[in-house]
Write a protein that holds these residues in place. Structure first.
Motif, PDB file in Angstrom:
ATOM      1  N   ASN A   1     -10.219  -9.472   0.063  1.00  0.00           N
ATOM      2  CA  ASN A   1      -8.835  -9.743  -0.324  1.00  0.00           C
ATOM      3  C   ASN A   1      -8.165  -8.408  -0.613  1.00  0.00           C
ATOM      4  O   ASN A   1      -8.606  -7.678  -1.500  1.00  0.00           O
ATOM      5  CB  ASN A   1      -8.770 -10.636  -1.564  1.00  0.00           C
ATOM      6  CG  ASN A   1      -7.344 -10.979  -1.934  1.00  0.00           C
ATOM      7  OD1 ASN A   1      -6.579 -11.444  -1.100  1.00  0.00           O
ATOM      8  ND2 ASN A   1      -6.974 -10.740  -3.182  1.00  0.00           N
ATOM      9  N   ALA A   2      -7.134  -8.104   0.140  1.00  0.00           N
ATOM     10  CA  ALA A   2      -6.393  -6.854  -0.052  1.00  0.00           C
ATOM     11  C   ALA A   2      -5.134  -6.916   0.785  1.00  0.00           C
ATOM     12  O   ALA A   2      -5.088  -7.617   1.803  1.00  0.00           O
ATOM     13  CB  ALA A   2      -7.242  -5.658   0.370  1.00  0.00           C
ATOM     14  N   PRO A   3      -4.116  -6.167   0.383  1.00  0.00           N
ATOM     15  CA  PRO A   3      -2.934  -6.062   1.242  1.00  0.00           C
ATOM     16  C   PRO A   3      -3.332  -5.505   2.613  1.00  0.00           C
ATOM     17  O   PRO A   3      -4.316  -4.760   2.738  1.00  0.00           O
ATOM     18  CB  PRO A   3      -2.037  -5.071   0.488  1.00  0.00           C
ATOM     19  CG  PRO A   3      -2.494  -5.175  -0.936  1.00  0.00           C
ATOM     20  CD  PRO A   3      -3.958  -5.432  -0.866  1.00  0.00           C
ATOM     21  N   PHE A   4      -2.566  -5.862   3.631  1.00  0.00           N
ATOM     22  CA  PHE A   4      -2.868  -5.457   5.002  1.00  0.00           C
ATOM     23  C   PHE A   4      -3.095  -3.954   5.118  1.00  0.00           C
ATOM     24  O   PHE A   4      -4.034  -3.512   5.790  1.00  0.00           O
ATOM     25  CB  PHE A   4      -1.738  -5.893   5.948  1.00  0.00           C
ATOM     26  CG  PHE A   4      -1.928  -5.394   7.352  1.00  0.00           C
ATOM     27  CD1 PHE A   4      -2.827  -6.031   8.199  1.00  0.00           C
ATOM     28  CD2 PHE A   4      -1.238  -4.284   7.811  1.00  0.00           C
ATOM     29  CE1 PHE A   4      -3.027  -5.563   9.492  1.00  0.00           C
ATOM     30  CE2 PHE A   4      -1.435  -3.815   9.097  1.00  0.00           C
ATOM     31  CZ  PHE A   4      -2.327  -4.460   9.944  1.00  0.00           C
TER      32      PHE A   4
ATOM     33  N   VAL B   1      -7.388  -6.140  -5.189  1.00  0.00           N
ATOM     34  CA  VAL B   1      -8.371  -5.913  -4.125  1.00  0.00           C
ATOM     35  C   VAL B   1      -9.743  -6.499  -4.483  1.00  0.00           C
ATOM     36  O   VAL B   1     -10.210  -6.366  -5.609  1.00  0.00           O
ATOM     37  CB  VAL B   1      -8.510  -4.395  -3.837  1.00  0.00           C
ATOM     38  CG1 VAL B   1      -9.705  -4.099  -2.953  1.00  0.00           C
ATOM     39  CG2 VAL B   1      -7.232  -3.853  -3.215  1.00  0.00           C
TER      40      VAL B   1
ATOM     41  N   TYR C   1      -3.566  -0.617  -5.289  1.00  0.00           N
ATOM     42  CA  TYR C   1      -3.602  -2.072  -5.225  1.00  0.00           C
ATOM     43  C   TYR C   1      -4.857  -2.639  -5.895  1.00  0.00           C
ATOM     44  O   TYR C   1      -5.222  -3.797  -5.684  1.00  0.00           O
ATOM     45  CB  TYR C   1      -3.580  -2.533  -3.765  1.00  0.00           C
ATOM     46  CG  TYR C   1      -2.323  -2.146  -3.028  1.00  0.00           C
ATOM     47  CD1 TYR C   1      -1.161  -2.889  -3.160  1.00  0.00           C
ATOM     48  CD2 TYR C   1      -2.308  -1.039  -2.190  1.00  0.00           C
ATOM     49  CE1 TYR C   1      -0.005  -2.542  -2.481  1.00  0.00           C
ATOM     50  CE2 TYR C   1      -1.159  -0.690  -1.495  1.00  0.00           C
ATOM     51  CZ  TYR C   1      -0.013  -1.434  -1.643  1.00  0.00           C
ATOM     52  OH  TYR C   1       1.119  -1.089  -0.970  1.00  0.00           O
TER      53      TYR C   1
ATOM     54  N   LYS D   1      -6.586  -3.137   3.926  1.00  0.00           N
ATOM     55  CA  LYS D   1      -7.586  -3.622   4.881  1.00  0.00           C
ATOM     56  C   LYS D   1      -7.642  -2.723   6.110  1.00  0.00           C
ATOM     57  O   LYS D   1      -8.716  -2.407   6.613  1.00  0.00           O
ATOM     58  CB  LYS D   1      -7.277  -5.059   5.308  1.00  0.00           C
ATOM     59  CG  LYS D   1      -7.641  -6.098   4.290  1.00  0.00           C
ATOM     60  CD  LYS D   1      -7.435  -7.490   4.859  1.00  0.00           C
ATOM     61  CE  LYS D   1      -7.911  -8.538   3.883  1.00  0.00           C
ATOM     62  NZ  LYS D   1      -7.855  -9.884   4.459  1.00  0.00           N
TER      63      LYS D   1
END
Length: 160
Positions: free
Chosen positions: A43-46, A100, A96, A49
Motif C-alpha cells: 500500500n503506497a501512493p503510485f 506506506v 508518505y 510504488k
C-alpha cells in the motif's frame, strides 16, 4: 545437511567482518553479489510504488554495505546515503511513511545450478511509520563506518 542453501549460507554468514576497505575483499565482493532484496509496496501512493518497484536487487551492487559477524551474530549494514537514487527513493517513501506498507524479502542469490533453488533468508513488513515519533541516535564513535568520511554528524533514527 549439505544443501544448496547451506553451502551458500555457511560462506555468507562466516564469522568474519568485511567492508569495502577492510577484511577479505574477495569475500566482501562475493557477499555483495549474493545478498538480494526483493521489495514490494503493498500500500503506497503510485509515485512511491513506482520509485521502489518490485525488482529483485543485489544491494551490494547499488549501495555500500558492511558485513559484521561473530560465531553468534551476523549483521548486514546497508548505507542508504551511498547512492543518490536510494536517498531520493527513501526520502520519497518517508514523505508518505504514515500510509506506506512495504514488504522486504531477503535472499541469498545462487550463482550456479548447484546453488539453486534460492531460499528466503528473512522478510519484514514496514507499515504506517510515524516519523515524528522517531528518536535521533548519535552513532559517532560506535564502531560503525561512516560514508561522510568524518564530515558532519552521523545520525541514525530509532522508531519506537
Amino acid at each position: 545437511a549439505d544443501t544448496p542453501f547451506s553451502r551458500i549460507a555457511s560462506r555468507f554468514f562466516a564469522p568474519q567482518s568485511t567492508t569495502a576497505t577492510s577484511g577479505d575483499q574477495n569475500l566482501h565482493k562475493w557477499r555483495n553479489n549474493t545478498f538480494k532484496l526483493i521489495p514490494r509496496c503493498v500500500n503506497a501512493p503510485f509515485v512511491v510504488k513506482r520509485a521502489v518497484g518490485e525488482v529483485p536487487t543485489l544491494l551490494g551492487n547499488k549501495l555500500a554495505q558492511g558485513y559484521y559477524g561473530t560465531d553468534d551474530y551476523f549483521e548486514v549494514d546497508v548505507n542508504i546515503s551511498s547512492s543518490r537514487i536510494a536517498q531520493y527513493t527513501v526520502g520519497l517513501a518517508l514523505n508518505y511513511a504514515s500510509v506506506v506498507i512495504c514488504d522486504l524479502a531477503f535472499v541469498l542469490q545462487g550463482a550456479s545450478p548447484a546453488e539453486l533453488p534460492e531460499v528466503l533468508v528473512g522478510c519484514m513488513r514496514i507499515e504506517h511509520i510515524v516519523i515524528k515519533d522517531s528518536t535521533p541516535i548519535d552513532v559517532r564513535g560506535s564502531g560503525t563506518e561512516s560514508s561522510n568520511n568524518g564530515k558532519g554528524d552521523v545520525l541514525a533514527t530509532a522508531l519506537a
